[in-house]
Design a protein around this motif. Structure first.
Motif, short mmCIF file in Angstrom:
data_model
loop_
_atom_site.label_atom_id
_atom_site.label_comp_id
_atom_site.label_asym_id
_atom_site.label_seq_id
_atom_site.Cartn_x
_atom_site.Cartn_y
_atom_site.Cartn_z
N ILE A 4 0.84 -1.21 0.00
CA ILE A 4 0.00 0.00 0.00
C ILE A 4 0.87 1.25 0.00
CG2 ILE A 4 -1.65 1.34 1.36
CD1 ILE A 4 -2.84 -1.28 2.34
N SER A 28 0.74 4.44 -2.80
CA SER A 28 -0.03 5.63 -2.44
C SER A 28 0.72 6.48 -1.43
CB SER A 28 -1.40 5.24 -1.86
OG SER A 28 -2.11 4.39 -2.74
N GLU A 43 -3.25 9.92 0.83
CA GLU A 43 -4.15 9.12 -0.02
C GLU A 43 -4.60 7.86 0.72
OE1 GLU A 43 -2.48 10.22 -4.50
OE2 GLU A 43 -1.63 8.53 -3.39
N ILE A 44 -3.71 7.29 1.51
CA ILE A 44 -4.06 6.08 2.27
C ILE A 44 -5.16 6.38 3.28
CG2 ILE A 44 -3.20 4.35 3.90
CD1 ILE A 44 -0.48 4.56 2.53
N THR A 45 -5.07 7.53 3.96
CA THR A 45 -6.11 7.87 4.93
C THR A 45 -7.48 7.99 4.26
OG1 THR A 45 -5.68 10.26 4.70
CG2 THR A 45 -4.48 9.09 6.43
N THR A 46 -7.50 8.55 3.05
CA THR A 46 -8.76 8.65 2.31
C THR A 46 -9.27 7.27 1.91
OG1 THR A 46 -8.16 10.82 1.42
CG2 THR A 46 -9.87 9.60 0.26
N ASN A 47 -8.36 6.44 1.41
CA ASN A 47 -8.75 5.12 0.91
C ASN A 47 -9.27 4.19 2.01
OD1 ASN A 47 -8.05 5.90 -1.68
ND2 ASN A 47 -5.98 5.04 -1.56
N ILE A 48 -8.64 4.23 3.19
CA ILE A 48 -9.09 3.31 4.24
C ILE A 48 -10.47 3.71 4.76
CG2 ILE A 48 -6.78 2.59 4.94
CD1 ILE A 48 -6.88 4.52 7.25
N SER A 49 -10.78 5.01 4.75
CA SER A 49 -12.14 5.43 5.14
C SER A 49 -13.16 4.98 4.10
CB SER A 49 -12.20 6.95 5.31
OG SER A 49 -11.48 7.37 6.44
N LEU A 50 -12.80 5.11 2.82
CA LEU A 50 -13.70 4.68 1.74
C LEU A 50 -13.94 3.18 1.80
CD1 LEU A 50 -12.37 6.83 -1.25
CD2 LEU A 50 -14.59 7.06 -0.10
N VAL A 51 -12.87 2.41 2.01
CA VAL A 51 -13.02 0.95 2.10
C VAL A 51 -13.89 0.59 3.30
CG1 VAL A 51 -11.79 -1.22 2.53
CG2 VAL A 51 -10.84 0.45 0.93
N LEU A 98 -13.52 11.43 6.36
CA LEU A 98 -13.22 11.91 5.00
C LEU A 98 -13.33 13.43 4.91
CD1 LEU A 98 -15.03 9.29 2.73
CD2 LEU A 98 -12.57 9.67 2.91
#
Length: 410
Positions: A291, A295, A299-307, A403
Motif C-alpha cells: 500500500i 499511495s 491518499e491512504i487515509t482517504t482510501n481506508i475510510s472509503l473501504v 473523510l
C-alpha cells in the motif's frame, strides 16, 4: 557481546508488549459468558439485569485507564528510568490478573471492573518499552529494524490472547472463567523475572524527586490548546479520532454480536479472534508495504475510510437481506482489522512528519491517547440498549466525517 546483549534485551522488551496484547485480547472470547451465563456468570444472584450496560463499562475501563497510563509511564520513564518503569507496569498487570481471579471466585462485578481498569493502566508501559528500544538503537536504520519486532510481538499477543480466552472451554463452570487470567498471571510473573535479569538501564534519569504527575498533565493540557492553531495537526487528529471511533465501535461489539445473534460458543469466538489476528499479521508482513509503495500517506487515509464505508455498507445490507451471514461477517471483520492496523501507522507517521523534532514524544503520546479515548467512548456506546440495531450506520457516518476532515487538508 554487545550485540548479544541487545538481542536479549530486545526479546525481553518484545515480551512486555506480547503480554500487554494478551491482556487486551484474552478477555474478549469469555466476556459474553462472564456476564450472560445464568448459572455461573458474574451476574448470578444480582437483581440488576441490564447486562449490556455492565458489558460496555467493562470494555470501557481498559482504554480509559490506558489513556492515563500511556502518558504517565512515558513521563515516569524519563525520571526514574526505563527498567524500573517497565517492571512497575508489569507488576501492576500482575496484580490486575490476581484481582480478576478473586473477582470471579467471589462473584464481584465492581472488583472485576477495577481489575480491568488496573490492567489498562499497566498496559501504558508500552511507551517506556519503545523509549528503551529507541535508546539502544544508534542509527535510523537500526531503529527501523528494531521497531519491526515489537510490532510483530503485539500482533502475536493479540492472536494468543483470544486463544487463551477460548481455552476456558476445556473446563466447566466458574473454573472456565478463571483459566485465562491464571495463564496471564503466570506469563506476567515469568516476564517480570526475565525483565529483571536481562534489562539494563541505559538512560540518564532526570531525577525522580522532581517528578510531578500534575505538572505533566498541565503541560499536556497547554500543548492541546496550542494544537488549535496548527491546522494540519488539528484536522489530522480530528480525522483519526472519528475513524478510530467507528472502527473501535465495531470491533468491541463483535464478540457480543457473535454470542447473542449467532450463538457462538466461547471456543468459536476465540477462533474468530485468532483469524482477525491473522489479518493484522498479514498486513504487517505483506499488505502495508505494498500500500505504501502505491499511495501517499494522505491518499491512504482517504482510501481506508472509503473501504470502511463500503464494507460496513455491505455488512448492513447482508444483515437486512440475509439475516446473520457468518461468512460475510468474517470477511468484513478481516478487512476492518487490516484497516485498523494500517490507520495506526499511517496517522502516526503523518502526525510525526508534520511536527518538530522537539515535540515528537508529545505528538506520538497524543496519538496513542486519542486511540484510547475513542475506544473508551465507543465501548460506552455499546452499553446503550439496542445499540446493535443501528451500530453499522453510525460507523459509516463517522467514516464519512473522517473523510471530511481529510478533504480540508487537500
Amino acid at each position: 557481546m554487545t550485540a548479544i546483549n541487545n538481542k536479549a534485551k530486545l526479546f525481553s522488551l518484545c515480551m512486555v508488549l506480547f503480554i500487554d496484547a494478551i491482556g487486551s485480547g484474552l478477555i474478549l472470547p469469555i466476556l459474553p459468558e462472564l456476564f450472560f451465563n445464568p448459572e455461573y456468570g458474574l451476574l448470578q444472584g444480582y437483581a440488576f439485569h441490564n447486562t449490556n450496560v455492565i458489558y460496555g463499562i467493562t470494555l470501557a475501563v481498559f482504554p480509559l485507564a490506558s489513556l492515563f497510563g500511556k502518558y504517565l509511564f512515558g513521563a515516569l520513564s524519563d525520571h526514574v528510568g526505563r527498567k524500573k518503569t517497565i517492571i512497575a507496569g508489569l507488576s501492576i498487570i500482575l496484580l490486575s490478573y490476581l484481582l480478576s481471579i478473586i473477582a470471579i471466585m467471589i462473584d464481584s462485578i465492581p472488583l472485576f471492573i477495577l481489575a480491568r481498569f488496573i490492567t489498562g493502566f499497566g498496559a501504558g508501559t508500552y511507551t517506556a518499552v519503545y523509549a528503551m528500544i529507541a535508546d539502544m538503537s544508534k542509527t535510523i536504520e537500526r531503529k527501523m529494524t528494531n521497531f519491526k519486532w515489537p510490532a510483530l510481538a503485539t500482533v502475536l499477543g493479540f492472536i494468543v490472547g483470544p486463544i487463551l480466552g477460548g481455552a476456558s472451554g476445556i473446563a466447566h463452570g466458574q473454573l472456565s472463567l478463571v483459566i485465562p487470567f491464571a495463564i496471564g498471571f503466570i506469563l506476567t510473573l515469568l516476564n517480570i523475572f526475565k525483565a529483571k535479569a536481562s534489562l539494563e538501564e541505559n538512560v540518564v534519569v532526570q531525577g525522580s524527586h522532581h517528578f510531578s504527575p500534575l505538572f505533566f498533565f498541565k503541560e499536556s493540557y497547554h500543548y492541546l490548546l496550542s494544537i488549535k492553531n496548527k491546522k494540519l495537526i488539528k484536522y489530522l487528529l480530528g480525522s483519526y479520532l472519528v475513524f478510530q471511533f467507528a472502527i473501535g465501535l465495531y470491533i468491541q461489539s463483535i464478540s457480543l454480536y457473535l454470542s447473542e445473534y449467532c450463538h457462538f460458543t466461547t471456543n468459536q469466538i476465540g477462533f474468530f479472534y485468532v483469524v482477525m489476528g491473522g489479518a493484522i499479521l498479514l498486513n504487517t508482513l505483506v499488505i502495508q508495504k505494498r500500500i505504501q509503495d502505491r499511495s501517499s500517506p494522505l491518499e491512504i487515509t482517504t482510501n481506508i475510510s472509503l473501504v470502511g464505508i463500503v464494507v460496513f455498507g455491505i455488512l448492513e445490507i447482508s444483515r437486512l437481506l440475509l439475516e446473520d451471514n457468518i461468512m460475510i461477517t468474517f470477511i468484513v471483520s478481516f478487512v476492518v482489522y487490516i484497516l485498523l492496523n494500517v490507520s495506526v501507522s499511517v496517522y502516526t507517521a503523518l502526525l510525526s512528519e508534520h511536527t518538530s523534532s522537539s515535540e515528537q514524544g508529545r505528538i506520538i503520546s497524543l496519538s496513542g491517547q486519542a486511540y484510547s479515548l475513542t475506544w473508551f467512548l465507543a465501548s460506552l456506546f455499546i452499553g446503550v440498549p439496542r445499540a446493535n440495531d443501528f451500530l453499522l450506520l453510525i460507523c459509516i457516518t463517522f467514516l464519512f466525517l473522517s473523510l471530511l476532515f481529510i478533504r480540508k487538508l487537500q
